[in-house]
Scaffold this motif. Structure first.
Motif, PDB file in Angstrom:
ATOM      1  N   GLU A 207      23.580  34.689  29.406  1.00 49.93           N
ATOM      2  CA  GLU A 207      24.309  35.276  30.530  1.00 49.93           C
ATOM      3  C   GLU A 207      25.226  36.400  30.059  1.00 49.93           C
ATOM      4  O   GLU A 207      25.305  37.461  30.689  1.00 49.93           O
ATOM      5  N   ALA A 208      25.926  36.180  28.945  1.00 50.76           N
ATOM      6  CA  ALA A 208      26.810  37.220  28.418  1.00 50.76           C
ATOM      7  C   ALA A 208      26.015  38.459  28.028  1.00 50.76           C
ATOM      8  O   ALA A 208      26.440  39.598  28.285  1.00 50.76           O
ATOM      9  N   LEU A 209      24.855  38.278  27.406  1.00 51.81           N
ATOM     10  CA  LEU A 209      24.026  39.417  27.006  1.00 51.81           C
ATOM     11  C   LEU A 209      23.546  40.195  28.231  1.00 51.81           C
ATOM     12  O   LEU A 209      23.488  41.431  28.213  1.00 51.81           O
ATOM     13  N   ALA A 210      23.198  39.471  29.292  1.00 51.84           N
ATOM     14  CA  ALA A 210      22.761  40.131  30.526  1.00 51.84           C
ATOM     15  C   ALA A 210      23.885  40.970  31.114  1.00 51.84           C
ATOM     16  O   ALA A 210      23.666  42.093  31.590  1.00 51.84           O
ATOM     17  N   HIS A 211      25.093  40.445  31.079  1.00 46.22           N
ATOM     18  CA  HIS A 211      26.233  41.204  31.596  1.00 46.22           C
ATOM     19  C   HIS A 211      26.546  42.403  30.707  1.00 46.22           C
ATOM     20  O   HIS A 211      26.971  43.455  31.208  1.00 46.22           O
ATOM     21  N   ILE A 212      26.347  42.271  29.402  1.00 50.82           N
ATOM     22  CA  ILE A 212      26.586  43.406  28.503  1.00 50.82           C
ATOM     23  C   ILE A 212      25.681  44.574  28.865  1.00 50.82           C
ATOM     24  O   ILE A 212      26.127  45.727  28.960  1.00 50.82           O
ATOM     25  N   LYS A 213      24.381  44.313  29.055  1.00 54.39           N
ATOM     26  CA  LYS A 213      23.457  45.406  29.351  1.00 54.39           C
ATOM     27  C   LYS A 213      23.816  46.089  30.669  1.00 54.39           C
ATOM     28  O   LYS A 213      23.800  47.311  30.773  1.00 54.39           O
ATOM     29  N   GLN A 214      24.189  45.301  31.679  1.00 54.31           N
ATOM     30  CA  GLN A 214      24.542  45.887  32.960  1.00 54.31           C
ATOM     31  C   GLN A 214      25.876  46.626  32.878  1.00 54.31           C
ATOM     32  O   GLN A 214      26.062  47.661  33.521  1.00 54.31           O
ATOM     33  N   LEU A 215      26.799  46.105  32.082  1.00 52.76           N
ATOM     34  CA  LEU A 215      28.098  46.754  31.919  1.00 52.76           C
ATOM     35  C   LEU A 215      27.936  48.121  31.254  1.00 52.76           C
ATOM     36  O   LEU A 215      28.528  49.113  31.683  1.00 52.76           O
ATOM     37  N   VAL A 216      27.122  48.175  30.202  1.00 49.68           N
ATOM     38  CA  VAL A 216      26.892  49.451  29.519  1.00 49.68           C
ATOM     39  C   VAL A 216      26.187  50.437  30.440  1.00 49.68           C
ATOM     40  O   VAL A 216      26.528  51.631  30.478  1.00 49.68           O
ATOM     41  N   ASN A 225      39.068  53.498  34.921  1.00 50.38           N
ATOM     42  CA  ASN A 225      39.772  52.416  35.607  1.00 50.38           C
ATOM     43  C   ASN A 225      38.800  51.449  36.271  1.00 50.38           C
ATOM     44  O   ASN A 225      39.017  50.226  36.259  1.00 50.38           O
ATOM     45  N   GLU A 226      37.725  51.982  36.849  1.00 42.33           N
ATOM     46  CA  GLU A 226      36.714  51.113  37.455  1.00 42.33           C
ATOM     47  C   GLU A 226      36.039  50.249  36.403  1.00 42.33           C
ATOM     48  O   GLU A 226      35.769  49.061  36.624  1.00 42.33           O
ATOM     49  N   GLN A 227      35.778  50.843  35.237  1.00 35.84           N
ATOM     50  CA  GLN A 227      35.129  50.087  34.162  1.00 35.84           C
ATOM     51  C   GLN A 227      36.065  49.011  33.612  1.00 35.84           C
ATOM     52  O   GLN A 227      35.637  47.894  33.310  1.00 35.84           O
ATOM     53  N   LEU A 228      37.340  49.345  33.474  1.00 36.16           N
ATOM     54  CA  LEU A 228      38.320  48.364  33.013  1.00 36.16           C
ATOM     55  C   LEU A 228      38.391  47.174  33.962  1.00 36.16           C
ATOM     56  O   LEU A 228      38.477  46.021  33.530  1.00 36.16           O
ATOM     57  N   GLU A 229      38.331  47.443  35.245  1.00 39.19           N
ATOM     58  CA  GLU A 229      38.381  46.354  36.226  1.00 39.19           C
ATOM     59  C   GLU A 229      37.116  45.503  36.173  1.00 39.19           C
ATOM     60  O   GLU A 229      37.167  44.278  36.274  1.00 39.19           O
ATOM     61  N   LEU A 234      34.477  40.331  34.540  1.00 42.68           N
ATOM     62  CA  LEU A 234      33.457  39.644  33.750  1.00 42.68           C
ATOM     63  C   LEU A 234      34.084  38.733  32.699  1.00 42.68           C
ATOM     64  O   LEU A 234      33.587  37.631  32.444  1.00 42.68           O
ATOM     65  N   MET A 235      35.168  39.175  32.082  1.00 43.25           N
ATOM     66  CA  MET A 235      35.872  38.314  31.132  1.00 43.25           C
ATOM     67  C   MET A 235      36.411  37.071  31.825  1.00 43.25           C
ATOM     68  O   MET A 235      36.352  35.956  31.281  1.00 43.25           O
ATOM     69  N   GLN A 236      36.928  37.259  33.013  1.00 47.88           N
ATOM     70  CA  GLN A 236      37.427  36.116  33.787  1.00 47.88           C
ATOM     71  C   GLN A 236      36.311  35.123  34.062  1.00 47.88           C
ATOM     72  O   GLN A 236      36.472  33.907  33.890  1.00 47.88           O
TER      73      GLN A 236
END
Length: 261
Positions: A207-216, A225-229, A234-236
């Motif tokens: 799940e974390a790897l999937a979120h990494i690819k979408q985040l990048v 600021n949008e990316q920081l949010e 996701l960290m939460q």
């Protein structure tokens, strides 16, 4: 089950091989339909935690099989927009949005939409003898299947435009130097290196790897600021997961973590 592709599943890794070697694994309607079915199955089977894509024979994929939609001067031309909408765009979306890492073992040439498929993968390991060709302009077309998006972001506008307009071959070692792909290896170790990476991913927190690819992917569309949010949210979310709990416990206990998909 399939005639134009081969799907094998072992220990959390799904391996998808394009299997029309006599046509350099070029796309036809049957291959597209089988790819749609296979990718949907891999996404929902509950066991696959990583996907490996490669090609059978001496090439990865030569793009569209032109004999599958050949036209003569006295025929109506096909609506290529329909083909893109029905087959190519869904293929690229399925690969880029798959909720697991996608590794490409690039063997031989990746031309046209074959190059597009390579670039839709998360990590590309290329055989030293492999190459890219954005061959669209040579038949009066433009790069499709996400090529204009992926290449420009990976290597910049000047190089992306030159590759697309000149249609010159880009060798794997140059692609690596330009930052288009992750790594070039000797041909004889391509399979071993790809298996090493996919086996690693199959044991990691999927799940974390999937979120990494979408985040990048999202960095090109968001402000800082949008990316920081997005990172905060996701960290939460992931901080409440069992995989985070297991990862911390394994670190403290000096053992290998037992992550779940």
């Amino acid at each position: 089950m399939y005639q134009t592709i081969v799907v094998e599943k072992t220990a959390g890794v799904a391996k998808l091989t394009l299997n029309r070697p006599d046509r350099l694994n070029s796309f036809n309607v049957q291959m597209h339909e089988e790819l749609q079915q296979a990718l949907d199955d891999i996404a929902t089977d509950g066991e696959s935690r990583c996907l490996l894509i490669t090609g059978a024979g001496r090439g990865f994929c030569a793009g569209q099989d032109l004999s599958d939609r050949a036209v003569s001067s006295d025929q109506d031309t096909p609506d290529l927009g329909v083909s893109v909408e029905k087959f190519y765009n869904p293929l690229i979306r399925r690969v880029t949005q798959l909720k697991m890492p996608v590794v490409c073992a690039l063997n031989g040439v990746a031309a046209g939409a074959g190059a597009s498929l390579v670039m839709a993968c998360d990590i590309v390991i290329a055989a030293r003898s492999s190459s890219f060709i954005l061959s669209f302009a040579k038949i009066g077309l433009i790069p499709d299947s996400g090529s204009s998006w992926h290449f420009a972001r990976a290597i910049g506008l000047p190089r992306a435009k030159a590759l697309a307009m000149l249609g010159e071959k880009l060798k794997a070692e140059q692609a690596e130097q330009w930052g288009l792909i992750y790594q070039v290896v000797d041909d004889e170790v391509l399979s071993d290196k790809a298996n090493e990476i996919t086996s690693y991913f199959a044991k990691q927190p999927t799940e974390a790897l999937a979120h990494i690819k979408q985040l990048v992917h999202s960095t090109f569309d968001n402000t800082l600021n949008e990316q920081l949010e997005k990172e905060r949210l996701l960290m939460q979310h992931l901080g409440r997961s069992e995989n985070y709990r297991e990862g911390v416990a394994a670190f403290m206990e000096k053992r290998e973590p037992d992550f779940k998909g």
